[in-house]
Design a protein around this motif. Structure first.
Motif, PDB file in Angstrom:
ATOM      1  N   GLU A   1       0.829  -1.197   0.000  1.00 22.41           N
ATOM      2  CA  GLU A   1       0.000   0.000   0.000  1.00 22.41           C
ATOM      3  C   GLU A   1       0.865   1.249   0.000  1.00 22.41           C
ATOM      4  N   ILE A   2       0.395   2.280  -0.664  1.00 17.29           N
ATOM      5  CA  ILE A   2       1.017   3.598  -0.533  1.00 17.29           C
ATOM      6  C   ILE A   2       0.340   4.294   0.647  1.00 17.29           C
ATOM      7  N   VAL A   3       1.127   4.679   1.643  1.00 18.38           N
ATOM      8  CA  VAL A   3       0.569   5.329   2.823  1.00 18.38           C
ATOM      9  C   VAL A   3       1.232   6.692   2.973  1.00 18.38           C
ATOM     10  N   ASN A   4       0.444   7.668   3.375  1.00 22.50           N
ATOM     11  CA  ASN A   4       0.970   9.015   3.588  1.00 22.50           C
ATOM     12  C   ASN A   4       1.633   9.061   4.966  1.00 22.50           C
TER      13      ASN A   4
ATOM     14  N   GLY B   1       5.692  12.211   3.431  1.00 21.15           N
ATOM     15  CA  GLY B   1       5.050  12.091   2.127  1.00 21.15           C
ATOM     16  C   GLY B   1       4.607  10.658   1.883  1.00 21.15           C
ATOM     17  N   GLN B   2       4.395  10.326   0.612  1.00 19.75           N
ATOM     18  CA  GLN B   2       3.889   8.999   0.269  1.00 19.75           C
ATOM     19  C   GLN B   2       4.992   7.959   0.384  1.00 19.75           C
ATOM     20  N   SER B   3       4.708   6.861   1.068  1.00 13.98           N
ATOM     21  CA  SER B   3       5.678   5.775   1.175  1.00 13.98           C
ATOM     22  C   SER B   3       4.998   4.458   0.850  1.00 13.98           C
ATOM     23  N   MET B   4       5.755   3.576   0.180  1.00 19.22           N
ATOM     24  CA  MET B   4       5.263   2.230  -0.098  1.00 19.22           C
ATOM     25  C   MET B   4       5.441   1.397   1.163  1.00 19.22           C
TER      26      MET B   4
ATOM     27  N   THR C   1       8.995  -0.252   5.153  1.00 22.44           N
ATOM     28  CA  THR C   1       8.770   0.960   4.369  1.00 22.44           C
ATOM     29  C   THR C   1      10.023   1.822   4.418  1.00 22.44           C
TER      30      THR C   1
ATOM     31  N   VAL D   1      11.170   6.150   4.607  1.00 19.68           N
ATOM     32  CA  VAL D   1      10.731   7.551   4.669  1.00 19.68           C
ATOM     33  C   VAL D   1      11.928   8.450   4.373  1.00 19.68           C
TER      34      VAL D   1
ATOM     35  N   THR E   1      -4.258   1.928   8.209  1.00 14.66           N
ATOM     36  CA  THR E   1      -3.453   3.093   7.834  1.00 14.66           C
ATOM     37  C   THR E   1      -2.961   3.876   9.046  1.00 14.66           C
TER      38      THR E   1
ATOM     39  N   ARG F   1       0.868   4.543  10.289  1.00 13.73           N
ATOM     40  CA  ARG F   1       1.398   5.898  10.429  1.00 13.73           C
ATOM     41  C   ARG F   1       1.996   6.105  11.833  1.00 13.73           C
TER      42      ARG F   1
END
Ligand SMILES: [Zn+2]
Ligand SMILES: [Zn+2]
Length: 181
Positions: free
Chosen positions: A23-26, A30-33, A55, A57, A112, A116
């Protein structure tokens, strides 16, 4: 990442399901896989999500101030509590704990926010772009990872300049003493 757990909420305690996460998560920068696996287990109170996620960052090196991509491993373990009974739809009480994660009225859990929060906790306080980062020249600000700057070695090394001041001071004392004799 949202998972409908209505079937699993009807299953017996201890029942397990595995999910692939990709998933791409904010995240913080910024956006991270985010990739890995999460297992969901039915507990007496809800669903326990447990897994290892990977992931990266973008962070700023605390020595040389350059941006770099910092890999993170998230060992996630959180229990989700249903706010509605899966059979009757009746409202359920959730524990009055701060930051308690819930399963919504559609029986969906959302990973999500957990991802985060774990990412924020895992980012190092003083990130280093590499273990032997040489940082910036204190005089001209040149990034010493890219090679030496044109400052004199004395200028680039504060301890040396302190030492030379001391030497000069003691020389001065010696000269004064000589002068009074
Ligand atoms: Zn650095
Ligand atoms: Zn310099």
């Amino acid at each position: 990442m949202r998972i409908n757990v209505s079937q699993q909420l009807k299953a017996s305690m201890g029942s397990m399901r595995e999910y692939e996460v990709s998933e791409i998560v904010n995240l913080a920068s910024g956006q991270s896989m985010v990739q890995g696996e999460v297992g969901l287990m039915r507990t007496d109170r809800g669903i326990l999500a447990r897994g290892t996620l990977h992931t990266e960052v973008e962070v700023t090196c605390s020595r040389c101030l350059s941006l770099f991509s910092c890999p993170l491993t998230l060992n996630v373990e959180e229990e989700y509590f249903p706010i509605a009974d899966v059979a009757s739809g009746a409202s359920l009480l959730v524990p009055e704990e701060p930051g308690c994660f819930t399963i919504d009225e559609h029986h969906v859990i959302d990973l999500t926010e957990v991802i985060r929060q774990y990412a924020l906790l895992t980012i190092p306080m003083k990130p280093l772009c590499r273990g032997d980062c040489t940082g910036l020249c204190p005089d001209c600000g040149h990034n010493l990872n890219q090679g030496p700057c044109h400052c004199s070695p004395q200028g680039a090394e504060p301890r040396w300049s302190e030492l030379s001041k001391l030497t000069l001071a003691s020389d001065a004392v010696v000269n004064e003493q000589k002068g009074t004799e």
